[in-house]
Structures are given as C-alpha cells and as structure tokens.
Design a protein around this motif. Sequence first.
Motif, PDB file in Angstrom:
ATOM      1  N   PRO A   1       0.346  -1.098   0.174  1.00  0.00           N
ATOM      2  CA  PRO A   1       0.013   0.401   0.299  1.00  0.00           C
ATOM      3  C   PRO A   1       0.755   1.011  -0.026  1.00  0.00           C
ATOM      4  O   PRO A   1       0.170   2.809  -0.326  1.00  0.00           O
ATOM      5  N   PHE A   2       2.160   1.369  -0.129  1.00  0.00           N
ATOM      6  CA  PHE A   2       2.916   2.463   0.211  1.00  0.00           C
ATOM      7  C   PHE A   2       3.989   2.548  -1.402  1.00  0.00           C
ATOM      8  O   PHE A   2       4.298   3.826  -1.090  1.00  0.00           O
ATOM      9  N   MET A   3       3.426   1.933  -1.666  1.00  0.00           N
ATOM     10  CA  MET A   3       4.316   1.897  -3.393  1.00  0.00           C
ATOM     11  C   MET A   3       4.390   3.059  -4.035  1.00  0.00           C
ATOM     12  O   MET A   3       4.931   3.621  -5.096  1.00  0.00           O
ATOM     13  N   ALA A   4       2.909   3.998  -4.076  1.00  0.00           N
ATOM     14  CA  ALA A   4       2.710   5.049  -4.882  1.00  0.00           C
ATOM     15  C   ALA A   4       3.655   6.416  -4.190  1.00  0.00           C
ATOM     16  O   ALA A   4       4.212   6.957  -5.026  1.00  0.00           O
ATOM     17  N   ASP A   5       3.576   5.527  -2.967  1.00  0.00           N
ATOM     18  CA  ASP A   5       4.048   7.574  -2.251  1.00  0.00           C
ATOM     19  C   ASP A   5       5.506   6.937  -2.308  1.00  0.00           C
ATOM     20  O   ASP A   5       6.596   7.492  -2.217  1.00  0.00           O
ATOM     21  N   LEU A   6       5.773   5.375  -1.956  1.00  0.00           N
ATOM     22  CA  LEU A   6       7.805   5.089  -2.182  1.00  0.00           C
ATOM     23  C   LEU A   6       8.024   6.131  -3.343  1.00  0.00           C
ATOM     24  O   LEU A   6       9.101   6.561  -3.863  1.00  0.00           O
ATOM     25  N   ILE A   7       7.317   5.567  -4.592  1.00  0.00           N
ATOM     26  CA  ILE A   7       7.697   6.007  -5.936  1.00  0.00           C
ATOM     27  C   ILE A   7       7.208   7.362  -5.863  1.00  0.00           C
ATOM     28  O   ILE A   7       8.529   8.036  -6.518  1.00  0.00           O
ATOM     29  N   THR A   8       6.944   8.721  -5.489  1.00  0.00           N
ATOM     30  CA  THR A   8       6.806   9.908  -5.801  1.00  0.00           C
ATOM     31  C   THR A   8       8.161   9.894  -4.899  1.00  0.00           C
ATOM     32  O   THR A   8       8.719  10.573  -4.772  1.00  0.00           O
ATOM     33  N   VAL A   9       8.161   9.511  -3.323  1.00  0.00           N
ATOM     34  CA  VAL A   9       9.166  10.826  -2.274  1.00  0.00           C
ATOM     35  C   VAL A   9      10.679  10.422  -3.678  1.00  0.00           C
ATOM     36  O   VAL A   9      11.447  11.219  -3.171  1.00  0.00           O
ATOM     37  N   ALA A  10      10.686   9.131  -3.559  1.00  0.00           N
ATOM     38  CA  ALA A  10      11.963   9.189  -4.571  1.00  0.00           C
ATOM     39  C   ALA A  10      12.392   9.583  -6.027  1.00  0.00           C
ATOM     40  O   ALA A  10      13.204  10.805  -5.937  1.00  0.00           O
ATOM     41  N   LEU A  11      10.794  10.318  -6.436  1.00  0.00           N
ATOM     42  CA  LEU A  11      11.001  11.082  -7.758  1.00  0.00           C
ATOM     43  C   LEU A  11      11.509  11.857  -7.224  1.00  0.00           C
ATOM     44  O   LEU A  11      11.827  12.549  -7.584  1.00  0.00           O
ATOM     45  N   TYR A  12      10.756  13.019  -6.226  1.00  0.00           N
ATOM     46  CA  TYR A  12      10.842  14.043  -5.564  1.00  0.00           C
ATOM     47  C   TYR A  12      12.490  14.310  -5.125  1.00  0.00           C
ATOM     48  O   TYR A  12      12.616  15.496  -4.676  1.00  0.00           O
ATOM     49  N   THR A  13      12.516  13.431  -4.105  1.00  0.00           N
ATOM     50  CA  THR A  13      13.768  13.919  -3.407  1.00  0.00           C
ATOM     51  C   THR A  13      15.483  13.520  -3.887  1.00  0.00           C
ATOM     52  O   THR A  13      16.172  13.302  -3.633  1.00  0.00           O
ATOM     53  N   GLY A  14      15.379  12.201  -5.240  1.00  0.00           N
ATOM     54  CA  GLY A  14      16.599  11.645  -5.222  1.00  0.00           C
ATOM     55  C   GLY A  14      16.779  10.690  -4.552  1.00  0.00           C
ATOM     56  O   GLY A  14      17.895   9.822  -4.613  1.00  0.00           O
ATOM     57  N   CYS A  15      16.085  10.642  -3.659  1.00  0.00           N
ATOM     58  CA  CYS A  15      16.793   9.911  -2.383  1.00  0.00           C
ATOM     59  C   CYS A  15      17.050   7.877  -3.007  1.00  0.00           C
ATOM     60  O   CYS A  15      16.010   7.556  -3.937  1.00  0.00           O
ATOM     61  N   ARG A  16      17.791   7.314  -3.070  1.00  0.00           N
ATOM     62  CA  ARG A  16      17.782   5.857  -3.749  1.00  0.00           C
ATOM     63  C   ARG A  16      16.745   4.590  -2.231  1.00  0.00           C
ATOM     64  O   ARG A  16      16.328   5.069  -1.485  1.00  0.00           O
ATOM     65  N   ARG A  17      16.843   3.701  -3.383  1.00  0.00           N
ATOM     66  CA  ARG A  17      15.784   2.719  -2.887  1.00  0.00           C
ATOM     67  C   ARG A  17      15.667   2.059  -0.935  1.00  0.00           C
ATOM     68  O   ARG A  17      15.369   2.195  -0.580  1.00  0.00           O
ATOM     69  N   GLY A  18      16.619   2.272  -1.008  1.00  0.00           N
ATOM     70  CA  GLY A  18      17.247   1.478   0.692  1.00  0.00           C
ATOM     71  C   GLY A  18      17.562   2.415   1.960  1.00  0.00           C
ATOM     72  O   GLY A  18      17.211   2.141   2.666  1.00  0.00           O
ATOM     73  N   GLU A  19      18.078   4.115   0.962  1.00  0.00           N
ATOM     74  CA  GLU A  19      17.830   4.786   2.007  1.00  0.00           C
ATOM     75  C   GLU A  19      16.545   5.065   2.165  1.00  0.00           C
ATOM     76  O   GLU A  19      15.480   5.389   3.447  1.00  0.00           O
ATOM     77  N   LEU A  20      14.843   5.083   1.628  1.00  0.00           N
ATOM     78  CA  LEU A  20      13.964   5.423   1.865  1.00  0.00           C
ATOM     79  C   LEU A  20      13.074   4.047   2.987  1.00  0.00           C
ATOM     80  O   LEU A  20      12.466   4.548   3.371  1.00  0.00           O
ATOM     81  N   LEU A  21      13.849   3.072   2.491  1.00  0.00           N
ATOM     82  CA  LEU A  21      12.714   1.403   2.854  1.00  0.00           C
ATOM     83  C   LEU A  21      13.498   1.354   4.239  1.00  0.00           C
ATOM     84  O   LEU A  21      12.479   0.487   5.229  1.00  0.00           O
ATOM     85  N   GLY A  22      14.591   2.123   4.795  1.00  0.00           N
ATOM     86  CA  GLY A  22      15.328   1.910   5.958  1.00  0.00           C
ATOM     87  C   GLY A  22      14.858   3.411   6.448  1.00  0.00           C
ATOM     88  O   GLY A  22      15.280   3.559   7.620  1.00  0.00           O
ATOM     89  N   LEU A  23      13.664   4.326   6.216  1.00  0.00           N
ATOM     90  CA  LEU A  23      13.182   5.610   6.417  1.00  0.00           C
ATOM     91  C   LEU A  23      12.485   5.260   7.445  1.00  0.00           C
ATOM     92  O   LEU A  23      11.783   4.750   7.533  1.00  0.00           O
ATOM     93  N   ASP A  24      12.853   6.135   8.884  1.00  0.00           N
ATOM     94  CA  ASP A  24      11.969   5.899  10.263  1.00  0.00           C
ATOM     95  C   ASP A  24      11.674   7.413  10.207  1.00  0.00           C
ATOM     96  O   ASP A  24      12.227   7.630  10.388  1.00  0.00           O
ATOM     97  N   TRP A  25      10.645   7.409  11.003  1.00  0.00           N
ATOM     98  CA  TRP A  25       9.701   8.409  11.318  1.00  0.00           C
ATOM     99  C   TRP A  25      10.640   9.448  12.444  1.00  0.00           C
ATOM    100  O   TRP A  25      10.602  10.455  11.514  1.00  0.00           O
ATOM    101  N   ALA A  26      11.539   8.971  12.889  1.00  0.00           N
ATOM    102  CA  ALA A  26      12.649   9.470  14.088  1.00  0.00           C
ATOM    103  C   ALA A  26      13.563  10.903  13.454  1.00  0.00           C
ATOM    104  O   ALA A  26      13.766  11.771  13.363  1.00  0.00           O
ATOM    105  N   ARG A  27      13.425  10.269  11.647  1.00  0.00           N
ATOM    106  CA  ARG A  27      14.510  11.193  10.758  1.00  0.00           C
ATOM    107  C   ARG A  27      13.445  11.902   9.504  1.00  0.00           C
ATOM    108  O   ARG A  27      14.207  12.287   8.610  1.00  0.00           O
ATOM    109  N   VAL A  28      12.425  11.930   9.530  1.00  0.00           N
ATOM    110  CA  VAL A  28      11.384  12.946   8.432  1.00  0.00           C
ATOM    111  C   VAL A  28      10.593  13.962   9.847  1.00  0.00           C
ATOM    112  O   VAL A  28      10.110  13.934  10.714  1.00  0.00           O
ATOM    113  N   ASP A  29      11.163  14.699   9.090  1.00  0.00           N
ATOM    114  CA  ASP A  29      10.973  16.875   9.717  1.00  0.00           C
ATOM    115  C   ASP A  29       9.637  17.264   8.825  1.00  0.00           C
ATOM    116  O   ASP A  29      10.186  17.666   8.025  1.00  0.00           O
TER     117      ASP A  29
END
Length: 138
Positions: A22-50
């Motif tokens: 259920p996260f896939m569309a948002d994952l691709i969107t964030v990847a597109l607009y940030t340039g973050c790599r797959r592993g950077e995003l899949l390992g992302l926890d809420w403590a590192r999101v501001d």
Amino acid sequence: MCRGARHQVALIEAAGRAPRAPFMADLITVALYTGCRRGELLGLDWARVDLKQKLIHLEGRHIKSGKRRSVPLCETACAALLRRARFHAEHCPDTQWVFFYRDGHQAKDIRGAFYAACRATNPADLTFHDPTLAQLGW
C-alpha cells in the motif's frame, strides 16, 4: 505534459493499485522528488522525517556514500509523506517505519510491486534507481 512526466504519473497510479504494497505509490513519489535511493527510503523511520522543516535526515550508515545529509522535501514529497503518516496513525501506529506493510513490518522487497507497476505502464527494463525515475526530483 512531456512523455517522461506522463510515464511517471502512470507509474505512480499503477503502483497505487499494488494490493500487498500500500506504500508503493508514495515510495515512488518520494523517490522521484528527492532523488533518494531505494535503501535510504525503505530504511526510513519517522524519527528522521521533519515535515515542519520539510527535510529527511539521513545518517552516514543509511547512505551509500557514508556521508550524512539532509534532503529537502518539495510539496509533492511532503504530501506523499503526509499520506504515509495518516496510514501509519490509522493502521499501525506502533511501527517506526515510514514505508511498511499492513502488519507494521518494514518494507524490504519491493521488486514484485515495482515491476508490476512497470509492466502496467510498459517499460520492461526500468529499475527503481533508473535515471528516468528521477527526472522530476533534482
């Protein structure tokens, strides 16, 4: 809208239909607009999101280069993360992960959902870190 942008919209829409991811569309969107790599995003926890400062903070251990960095978030990426925050609050408030399965476990293997979205939009040879995925983000 250029061909690349139309393809990206179609890819995000197709990813939104992934029943087990259920996260896939948002994952691709964030990847597109940030340039973050797959592993950077899949390992992302809420403590590192501001979301107030519109930043994702990545520590050296989360990045291929090993160098800490903060990634700015545009409105589109923020909107995707806000959808994840609502999903998080509603379905699994105890998980630390931004991108997770309905049971709260960290999303790790996204190949099936990603390639299904690719097949639905026709580019058979696209990979998650393909430069065409990042046309909007930098």
